[in-house]
Design an enzyme around this catalytic site. Structure first.
Site, mmCIF file in Angstrom:
data_model
loop_
_atom_site.group_PDB
_atom_site.id
_atom_site.type_symbol
_atom_site.label_atom_id
_atom_site.label_comp_id
_atom_site.label_asym_id
_atom_site.label_seq_id
_atom_site.Cartn_x
_atom_site.Cartn_y
_atom_site.Cartn_z
ATOM 1 N N ASP A 92 -15.439 -3.322 -1.041
ATOM 2 C CA ASP A 92 -14.968 -3.032 0.313
ATOM 3 C C ASP A 92 -16.179 -2.784 1.193
ATOM 4 O OD1 ASP A 92 -12.359 -3.116 -0.720
ATOM 5 O OD2 ASP A 92 -12.494 -1.014 -1.319
ATOM 6 N N ASP A 100 0.852 -1.182 0.000
ATOM 7 C CA ASP A 100 0.000 0.000 0.000
ATOM 8 C C ASP A 100 0.890 1.235 0.000
ATOM 9 O OD1 ASP A 100 -2.045 -1.802 0.165
ATOM 10 O OD2 ASP A 100 -2.733 -1.214 2.159
#
Length: 244
Positions: free
Chosen positions: A131, A9
């Protein structure tokens, strides 16, 4: 054999992990993301999961130079998400060497763009990231929660031609508290899709549990970086195969 996909990330040019998607709760694991990407390849990863966190928040690519550097040092395929909100950005990344793009916010807000991308590139290169927060789909870098349920989202995208989905329970992500097995079991039963698990993996036992409910691919981040899980991915996969 289960595919174990290490995650990188990107935030402010560094390799970080967040807790439950909170941009204020970050841990920096490397200031050289390309070197970290190469490390995961050396450890036997067969694919890398890359997220532009700044891009997800801003709605446009931010860490472009680092992403290009990572593409340049890897031989394994890369899947990329974060800030991909237009067909132009999809075109750019897929032509730059990304194997498949992960679409989230745009899949909810502009499904016609997803359809166009599928027509151009095929379902093998277009992935939808779902998500979840409390069963609802979160967007805008997890900063907003929509009224659409996870199941509605998957079914709508499936009807459009999407075949691969990444499911993340935000409440589990970066916590090392175990994946959302209940949700994963439920959504993995939807016929005609491949569901990639993401979020919460904390141990080898979690990988075994995921394999037992039929999950074939899992994205792992914090557990690999902290040592909660052996970072030799090649050996992890062998062990998982033996245990099964």
């Amino acid at each position: 054999m289960m595919e174990i996909i290490p995650a990188i990330d990107l935030k402010d040019g560094r390799c970080v992990r967040l807790v439950r998607g909170d941009y204020e709760q970050e841990t920096v694991f490397s200031r050289e993301p390309a070197r970290m990407a190469r490390f995961w390849q050396e450890q036997g990863a067969e694919r890398l999961h890359l997220v532009d966190l700044d891009g997800a928040k801003d709605g446009k690519p931010v860490n472009l130079e680092i992403i290009k550097e990572i593409i340049g040092v890897l031989e394994i395929p890369i899947q990329l998400g974060g800030g991909i909100r237009s067909l132009e950005t999809i075109d750019y990344y897929l032509s730059a060497g990304i194997e498949r793009v992960i679409l989230g916010t745009i899949a909810l807000q502009k499904p016609a763009v997803v359809k166009e991308a599928l027509d151009r590139y095929g379902a093998e290169r277009i992935v939808v990231g779902v998500d979840a927060r409390g069963g609802q789909v979160a967007v805008q870098g997890w900063l907003e929660t929509s009224s659409k349920t996870v199941e509605e989202m998957i079914q709508e995208m499936k009807e459009m031609g999407v075949r691969t989905f990444i499911y993340t329970d935000i409440s589990k992500d970066g916590t090392l508290q175990g994946p959302d097995l209940e949700g994963l079991r439920k959504y993995n039963q939807i016929a005609g899709i491949e569901l990639i698990a993401s979020g919460g993996v904390s141990s080898f036992a979690d990988l075994e549990e995921l394999a037992s409910i039929g999950i074939k691919s899992v994205i792992v981040g914090k557990a690999l970086y902290t040592g909660a899980l052996d970072n030799n991915i090649r050996e992890l996969r062998k062990k998982l195969s033996r245990e099964r």
